[in-house]
Design a protein around this motif. Structure first.
Motif, PDB file in Angstrom:
ATOM      1  N   MET A   1       0.804  -1.199   0.000  1.00  0.00           N
ATOM      2  CA  MET A   1       0.000   0.000   0.000  1.00  0.00           C
ATOM      3  C   MET A   1       0.848   1.265   0.000  1.00  0.00           C
ATOM      4  O   MET A   1       0.539   2.189  -0.712  1.00  0.00           O
ATOM      5  N   ARG A   2       1.887   1.288   0.809  1.00  0.00           N
ATOM      6  CA  ARG A   2       2.730   2.483   0.851  1.00  0.00           C
ATOM      7  C   ARG A   2       3.385   2.725  -0.500  1.00  0.00           C
ATOM      8  O   ARG A   2       3.436   3.860  -0.980  1.00  0.00           O
ATOM      9  N   SER A   3       3.866   1.656  -1.127  1.00  0.00           N
ATOM     10  CA  SER A   3       4.482   1.803  -2.446  1.00  0.00           C
ATOM     11  C   SER A   3       3.497   2.360  -3.460  1.00  0.00           C
ATOM     12  O   SER A   3       3.873   3.166  -4.308  1.00  0.00           O
ATOM     13  N   GLU A   4       2.244   1.928  -3.363  1.00  0.00           N
ATOM     14  CA  GLU A   4       1.237   2.435  -4.294  1.00  0.00           C
ATOM     15  C   GLU A   4       1.009   3.930  -4.088  1.00  0.00           C
ATOM     16  O   GLU A   4       0.869   4.674  -5.064  1.00  0.00           O
ATOM     17  N   ARG A   5       0.988   4.372  -2.841  1.00  0.00           N
ATOM     18  CA  ARG A   5       0.806   5.811  -2.581  1.00  0.00           C
ATOM     19  C   ARG A   5       1.993   6.606  -3.102  1.00  0.00           C
ATOM     20  O   ARG A   5       1.834   7.678  -3.684  1.00  0.00           O
ATOM     21  N   VAL A   6       3.192   6.068  -2.917  1.00  0.00           N
ATOM     22  CA  VAL A   6       4.386   6.752  -3.413  1.00  0.00           C
ATOM     23  C   VAL A   6       4.367   6.786  -4.935  1.00  0.00           C
ATOM     24  O   VAL A   6       4.657   7.816  -5.546  1.00  0.00           O
ATOM     25  N   TYR A   7       3.990   5.673  -5.550  1.00  0.00           N
ATOM     26  CA  TYR A   7       3.912   5.651  -7.013  1.00  0.00           C
ATOM     27  C   TYR A   7       2.879   6.648  -7.514  1.00  0.00           C
ATOM     28  O   TYR A   7       3.113   7.370  -8.480  1.00  0.00           O
ATOM     29  N   ARG A   8       1.712   6.691  -6.871  1.00  0.00           N
ATOM     30  CA  ARG A   8       0.674   7.646  -7.296  1.00  0.00           C
ATOM     31  C   ARG A   8       1.215   9.074  -7.208  1.00  0.00           C
ATOM     32  O   ARG A   8       0.964   9.891  -8.092  1.00  0.00           O
ATOM     33  N   ALA A   9       1.986   9.374  -6.162  1.00  0.00           N
ATOM     34  CA  ALA A   9       2.590  10.705  -6.052  1.00  0.00           C
ATOM     35  C   ALA A   9       3.566  10.932  -7.213  1.00  0.00           C
ATOM     36  O   ALA A   9       3.664  12.037  -7.746  1.00  0.00           O
ATOM     37  N   LEU A  10       4.268   9.886  -7.618  1.00  0.00           N
ATOM     38  CA  LEU A  10       5.211   9.992  -8.727  1.00  0.00           C
ATOM     39  C   LEU A  10       4.503  10.350 -10.033  1.00  0.00           C
ATOM     40  O   LEU A  10       5.079  11.025 -10.889  1.00  0.00           O
ATOM     41  N   THR A  11       3.259   9.943 -10.174  1.00  0.00           N
ATOM     42  CA  THR A  11       2.535  10.270 -11.407  1.00  0.00           C
ATOM     43  C   THR A  11       2.289  11.771 -11.545  1.00  0.00           C
ATOM     44  O   THR A  11       1.904  12.227 -12.619  1.00  0.00           O
ATOM     45  N   SER A  12       2.557  12.525 -10.498  1.00  0.00           N
ATOM     46  CA  SER A  12       2.372  13.983 -10.583  1.00  0.00           C
ATOM     47  C   SER A  12       3.334  14.641 -11.565  1.00  0.00           C
ATOM     48  O   SER A  12       3.138  15.792 -11.929  1.00  0.00           O
ATOM     49  N   VAL A  13       4.351  13.915 -12.012  1.00  0.00           N
ATOM     50  CA  VAL A  13       5.273  14.488 -12.998  1.00  0.00           C
ATOM     51  C   VAL A  13       4.681  14.497 -14.411  1.00  0.00           C
ATOM     52  O   VAL A  13       5.249  15.112 -15.302  1.00  0.00           O
ATOM     53  N   TYR A  14       3.551  13.824 -14.590  1.00  0.00           N
ATOM     54  CA  TYR A  14       2.881  13.809 -15.894  1.00  0.00           C
ATOM     55  C   TYR A  14       1.965  15.021 -16.021  1.00  0.00           C
ATOM     56  O   TYR A  14       1.507  15.566 -15.026  1.00  0.00           O
ATOM     57  N   PRO A  15       1.641  15.420 -17.238  1.00  0.00           N
ATOM     58  CA  PRO A  15       0.681  16.509 -17.434  1.00  0.00           C
ATOM     59  C   PRO A  15      -0.672  16.156 -16.791  1.00  0.00           C
ATOM     60  O   PRO A  15      -1.059  14.988 -16.736  1.00  0.00           O
ATOM     61  N   ALA A  16      -1.384  17.171 -16.319  1.00  0.00           N
ATOM     62  CA  ALA A  16      -2.644  16.957 -15.590  1.00  0.00           C
ATOM     63  C   ALA A  16      -3.661  16.151 -16.399  1.00  0.00           C
ATOM     64  O   ALA A  16      -4.304  15.236 -15.873  1.00  0.00           O
TER      65      ALA A  16
END
Length: 67
Positions: A1-16
C-alpha cells in the motif's frame, strides 16, 4: 500500500490531463507488478518508464495545446 501511494505521487510528474485519464490504471499496473515481480523490479521498471514517458507526454501535450 505504501508503495502504491508513493507511485501515485510519482505520477504527478505527468501533465494533468494525462494523469486524470491514466493515473488510476498506471497505479494498478504498478501494484500488480510489485506483487508479481517484487518491489525492486517494479520500481526499476516504473522509474525507467517515468523518465522516458513523462517528457514525451509533456511534448505531446504542448504539440496539441490550443493557442
Amino acid at each position: 500500500m505504501r508503495s502504491e501511494r508513493v507511485y501515485r505521487a510519482l505520477t504527478s510528474v505527468y501533465p494533468a490531463r494525462f494523469r486524470r485519464e491514466y493515473a488510476d490504471a498506471m497505479t494498478q499496473l504498478f501494484a500488480d507488478r510489485a506483487r508479481r515481480d517484487g518491489g525492486r523490479r517494479a520500481w526499476g521498471s516504473a522509474l525507467r518508464d517515468v523518465t522516458i514517458s513523462a517528457p514525451r507526454e509533456y511534448k505531446e501535450s504542448l504539440m496539441h495545446a490550443s493557442p
